[in-house]
Design an enzyme around this catalytic site. Structure first.
Site, PDB file in Angstrom:
ATOM      1  N   LYS A 205      38.879  31.119  53.819  1.00  5.09           N
ATOM      2  CA  LYS A 205      39.011  29.670  53.640  1.00  5.09           C
ATOM      3  C   LYS A 205      39.951  29.085  54.688  1.00  5.09           C
ATOM      4  CE  LYS A 205      40.460  26.313  50.171  1.00  5.09           C
ATOM      5  NZ  LYS A 205      40.791  26.071  48.769  1.00  5.09           N
ATOM      6  N   GLU A 211      45.245  39.934  56.650  1.00  4.95           N
ATOM      7  CA  GLU A 211      44.332  41.070  56.431  1.00  4.95           C
ATOM      8  C   GLU A 211      42.969  40.802  57.072  1.00  4.95           C
ATOM      9  OE1 GLU A 211      46.191  39.649  54.121  1.00  4.95           O
ATOM     10  OE2 GLU A 211      46.804  41.061  52.560  1.00  4.95           O
ATOM     11  N   GLY A 266      39.795  29.358  46.252  1.00  2.00           N
ATOM     12  CA  GLY A 266      39.338  30.675  46.723  1.00  2.00           C
ATOM     13  C   GLY A 266      38.600  31.457  45.643  1.00  2.00           C
ATOM     14  N   ARG A 267      39.213  31.550  44.452  1.00  2.00           N
ATOM     15  CA  ARG A 267      38.597  32.374  43.389  1.00  2.00           C
ATOM     16  C   ARG A 267      37.421  31.671  42.716  1.00  2.00           C
ATOM     17  NH1 ARG A 267      43.514  30.746  42.729  1.00  2.00           N
ATOM     18  NH2 ARG A 267      44.184  29.421  41.009  1.00  2.00           N
ATOM     19  N   GLU A 352      45.190  34.853  38.279  1.00  2.00           N
ATOM     20  CA  GLU A 352      45.675  33.995  39.359  1.00  2.00           C
ATOM     21  C   GLU A 352      45.643  32.535  38.905  1.00  2.00           C
ATOM     22  OE1 GLU A 352      44.855  35.419  43.486  1.00  2.00           O
ATOM     23  OE2 GLU A 352      44.061  33.411  43.718  1.00  2.00           O
ATOM     24  N   HIS A 383      36.041  57.111  27.049  1.00  2.00           N
ATOM     25  CA  HIS A 383      36.598  58.447  27.265  1.00  2.00           C
ATOM     26  C   HIS A 383      37.924  58.370  28.007  1.00  2.00           C
ATOM     27  CE1 HIS A 383      32.853  60.477  25.990  1.00  2.00           C
ATOM     28  NE2 HIS A 383      32.347  59.301  26.339  1.00  2.00           N
ATOM     29  N   LYS A 511      51.857  36.399  51.278  1.00  2.00           N
ATOM     30  CA  LYS A 511      51.424  36.188  52.657  1.00  2.00           C
ATOM     31  C   LYS A 511      52.638  36.009  53.580  1.00  2.00           C
ATOM     32  CE  LYS A 511      46.826  34.361  51.530  1.00  2.00           C
ATOM     33  NZ  LYS A 511      45.770  33.385  51.754  1.00  2.00           N
TER      34      LYS A 511
HETATM   35  C1  G6Q Z   1      42.197  32.563  45.594  1.00  2.00           C
HETATM   36  C2  G6Q Z   1      43.386  32.804  46.385  1.00  2.00           C
HETATM   37  C3  G6Q Z   1      43.321  34.004  47.272  1.00  2.00           C
HETATM   38  C4  G6Q Z   1      42.536  33.776  48.562  1.00  2.00           C
HETATM   39  C5  G6Q Z   1      42.832  34.901  49.523  1.00  2.00           C
HETATM   40  C6  G6Q Z   1      42.068  34.765  50.815  1.00  2.00           C
HETATM   41  O1  G6Q Z   1      42.065  31.650  44.826  1.00  2.00           O
HETATM   42  O2  G6Q Z   1      43.744  31.669  47.054  1.00  2.00           O
HETATM   43  O3  G6Q Z   1      42.810  35.137  46.620  1.00  2.00           O
HETATM   44  O4  G6Q Z   1      41.178  33.690  48.288  1.00  2.00           O
HETATM   45  O5  G6Q Z   1      44.193  34.956  49.773  1.00  2.00           O
HETATM   46  O6  G6Q Z   1      42.351  33.558  51.427  1.00  2.00           O
HETATM   47  P1  G6Q Z   1      41.477  33.047  52.625  1.00  2.00           P
HETATM   48  O7  G6Q Z   1      40.076  32.840  52.123  1.00  2.00           O
HETATM   49  O8  G6Q Z   1      42.111  31.771  53.084  1.00  2.00           O
HETATM   50  O9  G6Q Z   1      41.483  34.116  53.681  1.00  2.00           O
END
Ligand code: G6Q
Length: 559
Positions: A205, A211, A266-267, A352, A383, A511
């Site tokens: 996003k 990462e 994001g989620r 989150e 199990h 981050k």
């Molecule tokens: C989700 C969070 C988080 C995010 C990641 C990746 O709601 O904000 O999980 O999706 O940190 O972020 P980017 O899509 O900006 O790389």
């Protein structure tokens, strides 16, 4: 007024004493219509919540709590695009992404319905080119493998969905997901791939996530090691982002960028172009079915009275246990191997979103909020950790999710899967009384002394609540509905708890912190800026790293 002092809350505290006097087992024994009263059927989905520690009065009081908390108004505000994400001053409009076009919804001067339709069309065309094989890689070969590089919300949703819907894939493409900064993740993935036939989707996003950008650079380097010419990048790299400037800066062709918007969290983003890997793997029509299923659940959530509204009911039951029984965690057990990533996906969605403790006015709330969400597919989970669900001292409510139809009918497998699922919820509810254990042991020929030693260990207190979510078939439509149901459950809980379910400052902290320590691990100087533990850990990593460099250069000079 504090939530815990509200009339609806106090009534529930008082009412709990009544509920505590009876077990669910007793309730079933004297209420022949209990299943009918406490279940909701919607399309090809059934929510059976009769195995809960509730009476009709409990539900009345919980529904009253939802009404008095303003769930109805907040729900309207969300769907209409008001900035309910109040710490980031953003609208929350993942529901618009799955709404059939032809409506008008203005956000920041743009009709977002048109924006969404544009991107969907772009995705559709791209999918058609890639899947049909018309799109050629730099040596003229068609694409066989798609690698989604992203993390958190830009990974968990697409990964979970592609796993869940494997039987619906068209079969012409393999999809891979790389998220972890641990180099092993990308290296292990690349080992199996050919740069001539691989397409990378860089999904971020913000396009600033350490990462994702590091993994993307490694992928680029791996690609160029064989392809050599930078101009070939445009045939093998696409980006999904809200940040056009950063995408271009990275060197990805503008035409291969699929945009989305800051009003998609994001989620909550698998419905946006973040779902490109899903659409490529399943085919665009299947992706549309997923959206349609989620939209149907949105309609259900918007229009059904609370008493028949699945997300509202699930949310209220969750609040009942979290706040009135002190249940700190909630298990999710899919009886479907294809849903093996679903608990992990829900962990992010729920924890989150509702792992917060400050309300709209900046006050720390004095009630518990989001529980720990965890789980694994059944029957494996039986199990492993089910022992604790059955006989541990803590109350752990659980959702059991099971499809009636198997995607791989094979002898008695599916009947056995269903039998296990139903048997577990029954056992958790009923338990086993001392009398029943005594009869069992006596039948097995135990004498009184041995029986006495064993008796207590074999007793199950029962009275452990579960919801069963039964779907006819886990197809793209149903999966869309299932995910949307949980999204709205989380939303309703956030409203009642008065927190902002749509920000994630805890993620932002992670981050920032890693950025400070990275240069320290790479430094030649001993680090003293932190506490003794952190200094020691950094210095060990630093020394180990320096020694490795020294050994490598000694080896080089030997040759
Ligand atoms: C989700 C969070 C988080 C995010 C990641 C990746 O709601 O904000 O999980 O999706 O940190 O972020 P980017 O899509 O900006 O790389």
């Amino acid at each position: 007024m504090e939530l815990s002092r509200s009339a609806a809350w106090s009534a529930l505290v008082f009412h709990k004493q009544e509920v505590d006097k009876k077990t669910i087992r007793d309730m079933f024994a004297c209420e022949s219509d209990r299943f009918v009263r406490f279940s909701v059927k919607w399309k090809e989905m059934l929510l059976d919540y009769s195995k809960n520690r509730i009476t009709s009065r409990t539900m009345e009081l919980l529904l009253e709590l939802a009404h008095s908390a303003g769930v109805d108004e907040k729900r309207q505000q969300m769907f209409q695009g008001e900035p309910i994400n109040f710490t980031e001053k953003r609208s929350v409009l993942h529901t618009a992404l799955r709404r059939p076009s032809g409506y008008v919804l203005d956000v920041d001067g743009l009709n977002i319905a048109d924006e969404i339709a544009d991107v969907l069309l772009q995705m559709k065309n791209f999918c058609e080119e890639i899947i049909s094989g018309k799109w050629k890689g730099y040596t003229g070969k068609s694409i066989t493998d798609v690698v989604n590089i992203g993390i958190g919300g830009s990974d968990l949703g697409p990964y979970m969905v592609t796993e869940a819907l494997k039987p619906f894939a068209h079969g012409g493409l393999e999809v891979h997901f790389v998220s972890n900064i641990d180099g092993s993740h990308i290296r292990e993935t690349l080992k199996r791939l050919d740069p001539q036939t691989t397409l990378f989707i860089i999904a971020s996003k913000t396009f600033t996530t350490q990462e994702t950008l590091t993994n993307a650079l490694t992928a680029r380097e791996w690609f160029l090691a064989q392809a050599v010419e930078e101009e070939y990048i445009k045939k093998h790299f696409a980006a999904v982002s809200t940040n056009q400037e950063k995408v271009v800066e990275f060197g990805i062709d503008d035409a291969n960028m699929f945009r989305f918007w800051d009003w998609v969290g994001g989620r909550y983003s698998l419905w946006s172009s973040i779902g490109l890997s899903i659409a490529l793997y399943l085919g665009f029509n299947r992706f549309e079915e997923l959206l349609a299923g989620a939209h149907a659940m949105d309609e259900h959530f918007l229009n059904e009275p609370f008493s028949q509204n699945m997300p509202v009911i699930l949310a209220l039951l969750g609040i009942w246990y979290r706040n009135f029984f002190d249940a700190a965690s909630h298990a999710v057990i899919p009886y479907d191997q294809y849903l093996h990533r679903f608990p992990a996906y829900l962990q992010q969605l729920d924890m989150e979103s509702n792992g917060k403790r400050v309300d709209e006015n900046g006050h720390t709330v004095n009630h518990a909020t989001g529980p720990v969400i965890w789980g694994e597919p059944g029957t494996n989970a039986q199990h492993a950790f089910f022992q604790l669900l059955h006989q541990g001292p803590d109350l752990i409510p659980a959702d059991f999710i099971v499809p009636l139809k198997s995607q791989n009918p094979s002898g008695e497998h599916h009947d056995m899967l269903l039998a296990n699922c139903f048997a577990q919820t029954e056992a958790l509810m009923k338990g086993k009384t001392e009398q029943e254990v005594r009869a069992e042991l006596s039948d097995a020929g135990y004498d009184e002394a041995d029986m006495h030693k064993l008796l207590k260990h074999k007793v199950f207190s029962g009275n452990r609540p579960t919801n069963t979510i039964l779907v006819q078939e886990l197809n793209p439509f149903m999966l869309g509905s299932l995910i949307a149901m949980y999204e709205h459950k989380v939303f309703v809980q956030g409203v009642i708890w008065r927190i902002n379910s749509f920000d994630q400052w805890g993620v932002e902290l992670g981050k920032q912190l890693a950025r400070t320590i990275l240069p320290e691990i790479q430094s030649e100087e001993a680090i003293t800026a932190h506490d003794a533990s952190t200094n020691a850990l950094i210095n060990m990593a630093r020394t180990f790293r320096e020694e490795n460099i020294r050994k490598a250069s000694a080896q080089l000079s030997f040759f």
